[in-house]
Design a protein around this motif. Structure first.
Motif, PDB file in Angstrom:
ATOM      1  N   ARG A  96      11.129   3.549  -5.403  1.00  0.00           N
ATOM      2  CA  ARG A  96      11.164   4.933  -4.896  1.00  0.00           C
ATOM      3  C   ARG A  96       9.775   5.292  -4.380  1.00  0.00           C
ATOM      4  NH1 ARG A  96      15.737   4.291  -4.997  1.00  0.00           N
ATOM      5  NH2 ARG A  96      17.436   5.542  -5.828  1.00  0.00           N
ATOM      6  N   HIS A  97       9.607   5.199  -3.046  1.00  0.00           N
ATOM      7  CA  HIS A  97       8.292   5.478  -2.460  1.00  0.00           C
ATOM      8  C   HIS A  97       8.501   5.881  -1.004  1.00  0.00           C
ATOM      9  CE1 HIS A  97       3.995   5.412  -2.423  1.00  0.00           C
ATOM     10  NE2 HIS A  97       3.825   4.269  -1.794  1.00  0.00           N
ATOM     11  N   ARG A  98       7.425   6.181  -0.299  1.00  0.00           N
ATOM     12  CA  ARG A  98       7.540   6.683   1.075  1.00  0.00           C
ATOM     13  C   ARG A  98       8.005   5.637   2.077  1.00  0.00           C
ATOM     14  NH1 ARG A  98       4.329  11.397   2.454  1.00  0.00           N
ATOM     15  NH2 ARG A  98       3.621  10.513   4.413  1.00  0.00           N
ATOM     16  N   GLY A 131       5.934  -0.912  -8.615  1.00  0.00           N
ATOM     17  CA  GLY A 131       5.061  -0.663  -7.465  1.00  0.00           C
ATOM     18  C   GLY A 131       4.719   0.809  -7.378  1.00  0.00           C
ATOM     19  N   ASP A 132       4.293   1.251  -6.201  1.00  0.00           N
ATOM     20  CA  ASP A 132       4.033   2.684  -6.037  1.00  0.00           C
ATOM     21  C   ASP A 132       5.370   3.403  -6.129  1.00  0.00           C
ATOM     22  OD1 ASP A 132       1.423   2.079  -5.647  1.00  0.00           O
ATOM     23  OD2 ASP A 132       1.326   2.704  -3.543  1.00  0.00           O
ATOM     24  N   CYS A 133       5.389   4.544  -6.830  1.00  0.00           N
ATOM     25  CA  CYS A 133       6.684   5.210  -7.005  1.00  0.00           C
ATOM     26  C   CYS A 133       6.516   6.687  -7.287  1.00  0.00           C
ATOM     27  CB  CYS A 133       7.467   4.555  -8.142  1.00  0.00           C
ATOM     28  SG  CYS A 133       6.579   4.419  -9.697  1.00  0.00           S
ATOM     29  N   THR A 186       5.562  -5.365  -3.374  1.00  0.00           N
ATOM     30  CA  THR A 186       6.471  -4.238  -3.596  1.00  0.00           C
ATOM     31  C   THR A 186       6.744  -3.440  -2.322  1.00  0.00           C
ATOM     32  OG1 THR A 186       4.575  -2.857  -4.246  1.00  0.00           O
ATOM     33  CG2 THR A 186       5.840  -3.924  -6.028  1.00  0.00           C
ATOM     34  N   HIS A 187       5.727  -3.285  -1.468  1.00  0.00           N
ATOM     35  CA  HIS A 187       5.921  -2.510  -0.238  1.00  0.00           C
ATOM     36  C   HIS A 187       4.798  -2.803   0.750  1.00  0.00           C
ATOM     37  CE1 HIS A 187       3.179   0.053  -2.560  1.00  0.00           C
ATOM     38  NE2 HIS A 187       3.038   0.896  -1.565  1.00  0.00           N
ATOM     39  N   GLY A 188       4.967  -2.270   1.963  1.00  0.00           N
ATOM     40  CA  GLY A 188       4.072  -2.659   3.050  1.00  0.00           C
ATOM     41  C   GLY A 188       2.776  -1.880   3.156  1.00  0.00           C
ATOM     42  N   HIS A 189       2.557  -0.864   2.308  1.00  0.00           N
ATOM     43  CA  HIS A 189       1.265  -0.173   2.384  1.00  0.00           C
ATOM     44  C   HIS A 189       0.158  -1.212   2.208  1.00  0.00           C
ATOM     45  CE1 HIS A 189       2.904   4.111   1.386  1.00  0.00           C
ATOM     46  NE2 HIS A 189       2.825   3.898   2.679  1.00  0.00           N
ATOM     47  N   LEU A 190      -0.850  -1.098   3.075  1.00  0.00           N
ATOM     48  CA  LEU A 190      -1.814  -2.199   3.145  1.00  0.00           C
ATOM     49  C   LEU A 190      -2.662  -2.350   1.898  1.00  0.00           C
ATOM     50  CD1 LEU A 190      -2.874  -2.305   6.891  1.00  0.00           C
ATOM     51  CD2 LEU A 190      -1.245  -3.732   5.662  1.00  0.00           C
ATOM     52  N   ASP A 191      -2.743  -1.303   1.079  1.00  0.00           N
ATOM     53  CA  ASP A 191      -3.495  -1.501  -0.180  1.00  0.00           C
ATOM     54  C   ASP A 191      -2.742  -2.461  -1.115  1.00  0.00           C
ATOM     55  OD1 ASP A 191      -1.700   0.768  -0.394  1.00  0.00           O
ATOM     56  OD2 ASP A 191      -2.634   1.301  -2.306  1.00  0.00           O
ATOM     57  N   HIS A 192      -1.484  -2.770  -0.774  1.00  0.00           N
ATOM     58  CA  HIS A 192      -0.684  -3.721  -1.567  1.00  0.00           C
ATOM     59  C   HIS A 192      -0.362  -5.011  -0.810  1.00  0.00           C
ATOM     60  CE1 HIS A 192       0.326  -0.752  -4.797  1.00  0.00           C
ATOM     61  NE2 HIS A 192      -0.092   0.037  -3.815  1.00  0.00           N
ATOM     62  N   ALA A 193      -0.633  -5.033   0.501  1.00  0.00           N
ATOM     63  CA  ALA A 193      -0.133  -6.148   1.316  1.00  0.00           C
ATOM     64  C   ALA A 193      -1.166  -6.768   2.252  1.00  0.00           C
ATOM     65  CB  ALA A 193       1.068  -5.668   2.138  1.00  0.00           C
ATOM     66  N   GLN A 195       4.532  10.714  -2.941  1.00  0.00           N
ATOM     67  CA  GLN A 195       5.470   9.972  -3.782  1.00  0.00           C
ATOM     68  C   GLN A 195       4.765   8.992  -4.730  1.00  0.00           C
ATOM     69  OE1 GLN A 195       9.034   8.692  -1.790  1.00  0.00           O
ATOM     70  NE2 GLN A 195       9.213  10.604  -0.682  1.00  0.00           N
ATOM     71  N   HIS A 196       3.966   9.604  -5.573  1.00  0.00           N
ATOM     72  CA  HIS A 196       3.286   8.873  -6.636  1.00  0.00           C
ATOM     73  C   HIS A 196       3.577   9.549  -7.978  1.00  0.00           C
ATOM     74  CE1 HIS A 196       1.042   6.073  -4.195  1.00  0.00           C
ATOM     75  NE2 HIS A 196       0.611   7.045  -3.425  1.00  0.00           N
ATOM     76  N   ILE A 197       3.258   8.816  -9.058  1.00  0.00           N
ATOM     77  CA  ILE A 197       3.404   9.388 -10.396  1.00  0.00           C
ATOM     78  C   ILE A 197       2.166  10.221 -10.724  1.00  0.00           C
ATOM     79  CG2 ILE A 197       3.532   8.827 -12.874  1.00  0.00           C
ATOM     80  CD1 ILE A 197       6.118   8.120 -11.547  1.00  0.00           C
TER      81      ILE A 197
HETATM   82 ZN   LIG Z   1       2.097   2.905  -1.427  1.00  0.00          ZN
END
Ligand SMILES: [Zn+2]
Ligand SMILES: [Zn+2]
Length: 282
Positions: free
Chosen positions: A139-141, A191-193, A60-67, A229-231
């Motif tokens: 919709r995230h940073r 993803g993160d949003c 979903t995005h490049g933040h390392l906790d996801h990638a 930018q989280h729920i």
């Molecule tokens: Zn993130």
């Protein structure tokens, strides 16, 4: 905290509206979800042994906790002589992912041959004859996309219902289109949003299963949720009547909460939604 994870926050295995989801998700630390029934791995914050068999990875995005697990995954698949995996990433981040993988290849003096594809909202990827992936806005940073798994069915058009089989076969042989395509949204993951996701990708509210981050729960953490930018749980509570999902899986809880505190906080969800909520906890 013995081992890598606090109690109840390591490996999770749940079933949501008949769809098994296994993985790990701790906000800011690590997220990946194994969707065997849907032939895909969602995000890859780490690459443990049992994710190596997935040939499709949706990031979903490049933040390392996801990638962060991607290069390790590519390297281990190569070592295991597995065919190059298909990896979807948000188009604006594709160059950076490619640079990172190239650097890893130079460090290892190998070629992963990984099929990296930058995707944008509206793109469709076929996973199986009866299964497609639709890319959703995020919709995230940082550059982010969501994913919606859609079951595809072909049904007889109403005007041909009840006609004998031979007649249908004869019509088909003459090139008459007797089938109509039906799409059934199975699982959405933005993803993160931030809370803006509900306007940006309203179709997430209609999927059979919605895998939704809910990083923050405590009333004192509302500002933190907005900044990063989280729920926040209040965002879910305010929209309780809008979720049409059979199951709402809440995930990506911050490590600041213990599982017992998470379960306690979720008790504030109104009755109209509460029976359909599944916390992604062990
Ligand atoms: Zn993130
Ligand atoms: Zn995250």
């Amino acid at each position: 905290m013995p081992g890598d994870y606090p109690v109840g926050r390591g490996r999770v295995s749940i079933e949501a509206a008949g769809i098994p989801i296994e993985g790990v998700s701790i906000g800011g630390h690590e997220s990946f979800y194994k969707l065997h029934a849907l032939r895909a791995l969602l995000d890859i914050g780490r690459a443990p042994e049992d994710v190596l068999g997935f040939s499709t990875v949706c990031i979903t995005h490049g933040h390392l906790d996801h990638a962060a697990g991607l290069a390790h995954f590519a390297s281990r698949r190569l070592l295991g002589a597995l065919p190059p995996p298909k990896v979807l990433v948000p188009a604006p981040a594709e160059g950076d992912f490619a640079d990172w993988l190239s650097a890893s290849e130079r460090l290892e003096q190998v070629r992963y041959g990984l099929d990296l594809a930058g995707v944008e909202p509206g793109d469709r990827v076929s996973l199986r004859n009866d299964l497609e992936l639709l890319v959703l806005p995020g919709r995230h940073r940082v550059a982010t996309v969501g994913y919606l798994f859609i079951e595809i069915r072909h049904k007889l058009k109403e005007e041909f219902a009840g006609r004998p089989g031979e007649e249908i076969a004869s019509l088909r042989s003459r090139g008459v289109e007797v089938l109509r395509r039906e799409e059934n949204p199975l699982l959405a993951y933005p993803g993160d949003c931030s809370v803006e996701i509900f306007e940006a990708a309203p179709q997430i509210l209609q999927a059979k299963v919605l895998l939704l981050e809910c990083s923050f729960l405590d009333p004192d953490d509302v500002e933190r949720a907005r900044t990063y930018q989280h729920i926040h749980l209040t965002d879910v509570i305010e929209r309780a009547g809008e979720f049409r999902n059979e199951a709402l899986v809440l995930t990506h809880f911050s490590l600041r909460y213990r599982p017992s505190e998470i379960r306690e906080a979720l008790r504030a969800i109104p009755e109209v939604l509460a029976p359909r909520v599944v916390p992604f906890l062990a």
